[in-house]
Design an enzyme around this catalytic site. Structure first.
Site, PDB file in Angstrom:
ATOM      1  N   LYS A  60       0.789  -1.236   0.000  1.00  0.00           N
ATOM      2  CA  LYS A  60       0.000   0.000   0.000  1.00  0.00           C
ATOM      3  C   LYS A  60       0.821   1.287   0.000  1.00  0.00           C
ATOM      4  O   LYS A  60       0.307   2.364   0.311  1.00  0.00           O
ATOM      5  CB  LYS A  60      -1.021   0.041   1.156  1.00  0.00           C
ATOM      6  CG  LYS A  60      -1.855  -1.201   1.339  1.00  0.00           C
ATOM      7  CD  LYS A  60      -2.279  -1.862   0.046  1.00  0.00           C
ATOM      8  CE  LYS A  60      -3.343  -1.111  -0.718  1.00  0.00           C
ATOM      9  NZ  LYS A  60      -3.620  -1.810  -2.003  1.00  0.00           N
ATOM     10  N   HIS A 121       6.997  -7.462  -2.442  1.00  0.00           N
ATOM     11  CA  HIS A 121       6.801  -6.904  -1.094  1.00  0.00           C
ATOM     12  C   HIS A 121       7.713  -7.596  -0.087  1.00  0.00           C
ATOM     13  O   HIS A 121       7.548  -7.400   1.121  1.00  0.00           O
ATOM     14  CB  HIS A 121       5.355  -7.120  -0.636  1.00  0.00           C
ATOM     15  CG  HIS A 121       4.327  -6.307  -1.371  1.00  0.00           C
ATOM     16  ND1 HIS A 121       4.507  -4.976  -1.678  1.00  0.00           N
ATOM     17  CD2 HIS A 121       3.092  -6.628  -1.827  1.00  0.00           C
ATOM     18  CE1 HIS A 121       3.421  -4.538  -2.314  1.00  0.00           C
ATOM     19  NE2 HIS A 121       2.556  -5.509  -2.415  1.00  0.00           N
ATOM     20  N   SER A 151      -4.835   2.397   4.393  1.00  0.00           N
ATOM     21  CA  SER A 151      -4.973   1.863   3.043  1.00  0.00           C
ATOM     22  C   SER A 151      -5.016   0.327   3.076  1.00  0.00           C
ATOM     23  O   SER A 151      -5.816  -0.308   2.380  1.00  0.00           O
ATOM     24  CB  SER A 151      -3.800   2.356   2.188  1.00  0.00           C
ATOM     25  OG  SER A 151      -3.912   1.880   0.875  1.00  0.00           O
TER      26      SER A 151
HETATM   27  P1  A3P Z   1      -5.203   4.603  -0.731  1.00  0.00           P
HETATM   28  O1  A3P Z   1      -5.816   3.317  -0.277  1.00  0.00           O
HETATM   29  O2  A3P Z   1      -4.743   5.448   0.424  1.00  0.00           O
HETATM   30  O3  A3P Z   1      -6.054   5.365  -1.664  1.00  0.00           O
HETATM   31  P2  A3P Z   1      -0.266  -0.236  -3.662  1.00  0.00           P
HETATM   32  O4  A3P Z   1      -0.229  -0.041  -5.136  1.00  0.00           O
HETATM   33  O5  A3P Z   1       1.086  -0.311  -3.029  1.00  0.00           O
HETATM   34  O6  A3P Z   1      -1.167  -1.352  -3.271  1.00  0.00           O
HETATM   35  O7  A3P Z   1      -0.846   1.099  -3.030  1.00  0.00           O
HETATM   36  C1  A3P Z   1      -2.179   1.455  -3.193  1.00  0.00           C
HETATM   37  C2  A3P Z   1      -2.347   2.866  -2.670  1.00  0.00           C
HETATM   38  O8  A3P Z   1      -1.709   3.788  -3.566  1.00  0.00           O
HETATM   39  C3  A3P Z   1      -3.807   3.283  -2.576  1.00  0.00           C
HETATM   40  O9  A3P Z   1      -3.875   4.237  -1.519  1.00  0.00           O
HETATM   41  C4  A3P Z   1      -3.985   3.925  -3.950  1.00  0.00           C
HETATM   42  O10 A3P Z   1      -5.099   4.783  -4.030  1.00  0.00           O
HETATM   43  C5  A3P Z   1      -2.682   4.706  -4.057  1.00  0.00           C
HETATM   44  N1  A3P Z   1      -2.347   5.071  -5.426  1.00  0.00           N
HETATM   45  C6  A3P Z   1      -2.323   4.287  -6.509  1.00  0.00           C
HETATM   46  N2  A3P Z   1      -2.031   5.006  -7.612  1.00  0.00           N
HETATM   47  C7  A3P Z   1      -1.877   6.286  -7.200  1.00  0.00           C
HETATM   48  C8  A3P Z   1      -1.572   7.503  -7.890  1.00  0.00           C
HETATM   49  N3  A3P Z   1      -1.402   7.551  -9.195  1.00  0.00           N
HETATM   50  N4  A3P Z   1      -1.485   8.634  -7.143  1.00  0.00           N
HETATM   51  C9  A3P Z   1      -1.656   8.598  -5.809  1.00  0.00           C
HETATM   52  N5  A3P Z   1      -1.956   7.481  -5.115  1.00  0.00           N
HETATM   53  C10 A3P Z   1      -2.063   6.322  -5.808  1.00  0.00           C
END
Ligand code: A3P
Length: 308
Positions: A60, A121, A151
């Site tokens: 996340k 991860h 998240s």
């Molecule tokens: P939130 O749940 O806080 O919205 P991962 O890809 O490591 O699983 O992380 C997911 C998190 O990154 C989510 O956070 C998602 O919304 C956010 N995320 C993904 N793409 C993004 C972007 N282009 N800009 C900002 N946040 C992004």
């Protein structure tokens, strides 16, 4: 080695799959999916290539965001090329086990042309040694623990492969104790921080990416020794923005069946902001967290911004 579990939507085998994924097993101090532990020999013996590029995060932290950025940089900002496949196919997840009809991460990677971009991860001490022997480039993205926790909580609610969190308070405690898949946030971010000078590693922060995406994307380009004209950089910034990725079926995980990621519970591309934790943490939780955080982070120079 884990056997492939076939995905049969008609019998709604999400529950059967769940049994091989959770509750998980501890491996060298890190809670992992059971299926990852069963496939461990293959994972730890993974053969890296010198031009592999690793994207490493605690879950996340903005993994998918960085996957999209790197894929676009390597493809000179070409908007069509990045639509060739969903992000988890373009940038395979190293430890993804052979589940459902999806191939394992290792299988996908073994067939991929170089340069491969690889997501993982895994904690530093669990990384396949071959990455260090081959001196691969590694981009680490870290996100502040409060937003990471929130998240992850929402992700675990919608990820039907895992047992849904019983309560926010319970999740809060589990996260602080490292009792969540991929283990302790603290250990993860600190281990890579300590290792960053000994390896070809670029250590970035989600909060910095939010604050100034251009500055951070330019850092990634420099690290990857890639030069692109300014208008292409602007195009990459635009197409990797939260809203553009949220609307992009090749980036938003809508290609995953609802029987796995039930996005009606919570979107994979949920909010994409810094400071959403304020809407979840109670005053008492925040105080308890800050005290715990202060003790855990006392002996590291690593610092996080909980807001920008
Ligand atoms: P939130 O749940 O806080 O919205 P991962 O890809 O490591 O699983 O992380 C997911 C998190 O990154 C989510 O956070 C998602 O919304 C956010 N995320 C993904 N793409 C993004 C972007 N282009 N800009 C900002 N946040 C992004």
């Amino acid at each position: 080695m884990a056997e492939a579990v076939s995905w049969d939507e008609t019998t709604n085998s999400a529950r059967a799959v769940k049994q091989v994924v959770s509750p998980g097993q501890i491996l060298e101090g890190v809670l992992l999916f059971q299926a990852v532990v069963e496939n461990w020999e293959n994972i730890s013996n993974f053969q890296a290539r010198p031009d592999d590029i690793l994207i490493v995060t605690y879950p996340k932290a903005g993994t998918t965001w960085m996957q999209e950025i790197v894929d676009m940089i390597l493809n000179d900002g070409d908007v069509e090329i990045r639509m060739r496949a969903p992000i988890h196919v373009r940038v395979p997840f190293l430890e993804w086990p052979p589940l459902m009809n999806e191939e394992s991460g290792i299988n996908m990677l073994s067939k991929m042309a170089s340069p491969r971009v690889i997501k993982t991860h895994l904690s530093f001490h669990l990384m396949p040694k071959s990455f260090w022997e081959q001196n691969c480039k590694l981009i680490y993205v870290a996100r502040n623990p409060k937003d990471s926790m929130v998240s992850y909580y929402h992700f675990d609610r919608m990820n039907l492969l895992k047992t849904a969190p019983e309560s926010w308070e319970g999740y809060f405690q589990d996260f602080m104790q490292g009792n969540v898949t991929f283990g302790s946030w603290y250990d993860h971010v600190r281990e890579f921080w300590e290792a960053r000078k000994k390896h070809r590693m670029l250590y970035l922060f989600y909060e910095d990416m939010k604050e100034d995406p251009k500055r951070e994307i330019l850092k990634v380009m420099k690290f990857l020794e890639k030069e692109l004209p300014d208008d292409v950089v602007d195009k990459i910034i635009h197409h990797t923005s939260f809203q553009m990725m949220k609307d992009n079926p090749m980036a938003n995980y809508s290609s995953f069946p609802e029987t796995i990621f039930k996005q009606s519970i919570s979107s994979f591309m949920r909010k994409g902001v810094v400071g959403d934790w304020k809407k979840h943490f109670t005053v008492a939780q925040n105080e308890a967290f800050d005290e715990h955080y202060g003790a855990k982070m006392a002996r590291t120079s690593l610092r996080f911004r909980m807001e920008i």
